[in-house]
Design a protein around this motif. Sequence first.
Motif, PDB file in Angstrom:
ATOM      1  N   VAL A 122      -8.831   5.941  13.551  1.00 39.32           N
ATOM      2  CA  VAL A 122      -8.241   5.743  12.326  1.00 39.32           C
ATOM      3  C   VAL A 122      -9.093   6.691  11.227  1.00 39.32           C
ATOM      4  N   MET A 123     -10.171   6.872  11.434  1.00 44.07           N
ATOM      5  CA  MET A 123     -10.618   7.630  10.721  1.00 44.07           C
ATOM      6  C   MET A 123     -10.455   9.118  10.589  1.00 44.07           C
ATOM      7  N   GLU A 124     -10.023   9.666  11.815  1.00 43.46           N
ATOM      8  CA  GLU A 124      -9.611  10.976  11.861  1.00 43.46           C
ATOM      9  C   GLU A 124      -8.224  11.083  11.432  1.00 43.46           C
ATOM     10  N   ASP A 125      -7.557  10.059  11.612  1.00 41.33           N
ATOM     11  CA  ASP A 125      -6.028  10.055  11.364  1.00 41.33           C
ATOM     12  C   ASP A 125      -5.861  10.053   9.714  1.00 41.33           C
ATOM     13  N   ILE A 126      -6.723   9.076   9.223  1.00 38.02           N
ATOM     14  CA  ILE A 126      -6.749   9.018   7.508  1.00 38.02           C
ATOM     15  C   ILE A 126      -7.187  10.458   7.093  1.00 38.02           C
ATOM     16  N   ALA A 127      -8.069  10.931   7.667  1.00 38.22           N
ATOM     17  CA  ALA A 127      -8.475  12.555   7.033  1.00 38.22           C
ATOM     18  C   ALA A 127      -7.464  13.581   7.191  1.00 38.22           C
TER      19      ALA A 127
ATOM     20  N   SER B 117       0.904  -1.258  -0.024  1.00 39.38           N
ATOM     21  CA  SER B 117       0.055   0.030   0.113  1.00 39.38           C
ATOM     22  C   SER B 117       1.091   1.250  -0.027  1.00 39.38           C
ATOM     23  N   GLU B 118       0.424   2.430  -0.782  1.00 34.16           N
ATOM     24  CA  GLU B 118       1.271   3.664  -0.851  1.00 34.16           C
ATOM     25  C   GLU B 118       0.816   4.284   0.587  1.00 34.16           C
ATOM     26  N   TYR B 119      -0.585   4.146   0.939  1.00 35.48           N
ATOM     27  CA  TYR B 119      -0.902   4.928   2.047  1.00 35.48           C
ATOM     28  C   TYR B 119      -1.040   3.949   3.156  1.00 35.48           C
ATOM     29  N   ARG B 120      -0.335   4.465   4.419  1.00 34.29           N
ATOM     30  CA  ARG B 120      -0.511   3.299   5.664  1.00 34.29           C
ATOM     31  C   ARG B 120      -0.186   4.157   7.034  1.00 34.29           C
ATOM     32  N   LEU B 121      -0.738   3.807   8.007  1.00 32.99           N
ATOM     33  CA  LEU B 121      -0.546   4.425   9.107  1.00 32.99           C
ATOM     34  C   LEU B 121      -0.504   3.337  10.506  1.00 32.99           C
ATOM     35  N   GLN B 122       0.002   3.642  11.331  1.00 35.33           N
ATOM     36  CA  GLN B 122       0.234   2.662  12.513  1.00 35.33           C
ATOM     37  C   GLN B 122      -0.033   3.730  13.803  1.00 35.33           C
ATOM     38  N   GLY B 123      -0.778   3.073  14.764  1.00 30.92           N
ATOM     39  CA  GLY B 123      -1.054   3.857  15.845  1.00 30.92           C
ATOM     40  C   GLY B 123      -1.378   3.001  17.163  1.00 30.92           C
ATOM     41  N   SER B 124      -1.591   3.766  18.247  1.00 30.89           N
ATOM     42  CA  SER B 124      -2.195   2.992  19.377  1.00 30.89           C
ATOM     43  C   SER B 124      -2.616   4.214  20.240  1.00 30.89           C
ATOM     44  N   HIS B 125      -3.383   3.502  21.288  1.00 31.45           N
ATOM     45  CA  HIS B 125      -3.830   4.479  22.339  1.00 31.45           C
ATOM     46  C   HIS B 125      -4.225   3.701  23.375  1.00 31.45           C
ATOM     47  N   HIS B 126      -4.542   4.317  24.741  1.00 28.17           N
ATOM     48  CA  HIS B 126      -4.751   3.753  25.849  1.00 28.17           C
ATOM     49  C   HIS B 126      -6.358   4.150  26.201  1.00 28.17           C
ATOM     50  N   ILE B 127      -7.154   3.296  26.367  1.00 29.27           N
ATOM     51  CA  ILE B 127      -8.626   3.746  26.911  1.00 29.27           C
ATOM     52  C   ILE B 127      -8.712   3.448  28.120  1.00 29.27           C
TER      53      ILE B 127
END
Length: 786
Positions: A372-377, A173-183
């Motif tokens: 993820v939706m926010e980060d893609i935007a 993939s050309e577009y890719r993101l990784q992330g994490s958070h604590h809930i």
Amino acid sequence: MRRLPVNSPAPNQSARHLAGASVAHDSAWKHVSGQARYIDDMPEPEGLLHAAVGHSAQAHARILSMDLEAVRSAPGVVAVVTADDVPGHIDIGPVFPGDSVLASGLVEHVGQPIFAVAATSHEAARKAARLARVEYEPLPARITIEQALAAQLFVRPSKTHLRGDPDAVLGQSEYRLQGSHHIGGQEHFYLEGQACLVEPTEDQGAFVHTSSQHPSEVQKLVAEVLGLPIHEVQAEVRRMGGGFGGKETQAAPLACVAALLVRATGRPVKYRLARADDMIQTGKRHDFLNQWDVSFNAAGEITAADISVSGRCGHSPDLSDAIVDRAMFHVDNAYFLPAARVTGHRCKTHTVSNTAFRGFGGPQGMMVSEQVMEDIARQLGKDPLDIRKANLYRPGRDTTQYGQTIEQHILPDLIEQLEKTSDYRQRRQAIRRFNAGSPVLKKGLALTPVKFGISFTAKHLNQAGALVHIYTDGSIHVNHGGTEMGQGLYIKVAQVVATAFQVDLSRVKVSATRTDKVPNTSPTAASSGSDLNGMAALDACEKILSGLVAFGAEHWKVPAEDIHFADNQVHLGDTAVDFADFVQAAYMHRVSLSSSGFYATPRIHFDHERGQGHPFLYYANGAACSEVIVDTLTGEYRVLRTDILHDVGRSLNPEIDRGQIEGGFIQGMGWLTMEELVYSDQGQLMTTGPATYKIPAVSDTPPDFRVDLLADSPNREATVFHSKAVGEPPLMLGISVWCALRDAAASITDYRYSPPLNAPATPEEVLRAVTASELWLASAMEVADE
């Protein structure tokens, strides 16, 4: 026979307050007048004793010695019991073993009960319980999710749902993101804490008055602890002062302890936890560590996802297996994942065993897709709402990662409607203008959807029973397996029964839930209370109606098809007979006026080995649009406005449903913004009361708060009058506030960067997000200058 089919709308007859009408909660006037009776309000039986427990001061340790002489000799003490005094089962784990009614030899969290005291007053019992001298050998304690993952310490095996080959797609993939958070987790903080009153009965049995969402489990576990057959124990629940999942499994240990003290003394025992003890000794919502690796295309559509969700389960399984399952089921929320791997870890920590909480893991899972939706935007320079809409399930893209097909696509139109009624686009432009001219105060806006599966994911729990009696004066008595915790279940079931007989609601009385009336009941949980118990009650009514119609046809000499019930009357061809008179006539002719009913949810199945199936009968849907304002110097913020549009199908009681939506949203907002559980490095809970643990107040409600029910949206499934569940789904509407806070922080960078924001988004966390955005902007400006 002309009766009301399950899949038909309730007819518009003149009988008052049938299903579909807005009727006040059946106990509302009792609540406001103080006449609603809870466990602690019950008249005290003669000889009543009060219980308390001594609990562990260590997170993980061996008990070397326990000197209880000072406890036994304390003023007012009548009896002291330990694990050695248990005549039956010691382990009372609700699904899997791991929970001892009283610990012996090993303790695995601060607050774990190790002995119990019965005394002549609540104060005397609590004071005596503190006098024990316990010597421990401390053992290594793992408190956090990260510590459990590093040690590969789990209460149950990890699971994976897999579709396609996400690794291959991610790598190309050309577009890719990784992330994490604590809930973070969440304390139930019900108005009525955990409480029970146990009375001795003949043959060493017990009658348990309990504040429990699962009276059958209380009955079963008390019987097992006492070494009795289940029929020697009865449990009753009239109402709870709030439950939210915290009284699904956590009420049973209190009843078991009280029952042991009843056995030891032969006297009735009340066990009521003080608030601090309640918070220390009982489980909460699981906190989660979520991690993801996601690819997407230039249009912002996700092409693959590798997601892991790790829940802090505490020291024992409790309900964690199913809770992490539901988090896995809901990581997609409303969005199609073409190729996906979803892994769920059930992390063992030396903290109190976490348990059910409204949403049951679903909210924690949904947080993944919404971030993820926010980060893609931000990465593509688009509006987050447009990215959300691009990824929604739709025909041709309508199968979940666990294999269930979305059969009714409600969200696209629902979101379009809310987008218009909330003036989302105009407000988005206005907020951009405001932020451009405001260096300190920044506004944020987010519109987020909810798709929540309705059914217990443990298939066997999707059943319910009911018992309906008609008395000779035409009044109707109903008992069913559901419990009332303020959500309005009793009034809804009463409306269902009134509708079945087409009589005024005032004729129908729902009595306290009792295990000797309707046995082997499922917990009132999973948003299924009205679906299950309403259908069971309707089944009982239809059995009675069948007999009454047959009687009417024979006695009045009319065809059965010419008999129908309407407006408090029975119409027999050209003759109309008052309902009460008809019932009296049926009684005089020895026609049964009583029946049990039963319902089992159809069409549900799931293969846990393959991670594929159809675990939900249907999905509940909704969306919320929230606007916030943030002080970037302090991190403090306010919610200015929230618009909600929620689908409840053909509502059984619109005003009750609105109340559930409003309350659910506020509770979800509180979870994600202010309700912070803090543990020490040694596993000691530091937030043990309202002075340190903050729940939303009336002043935190958005001053502009608009709630609407989606019109003309009957459930396609044959639920009771085509209604939809409303208990849990609205809680996740609160995610819109968390996303709006991120949006405000992102505005500092002209929406080019998505700052990290763990939950709860306290002012300190929001300030960290603001600082991260400012640092990113400074770095970007430096690069531009170079």
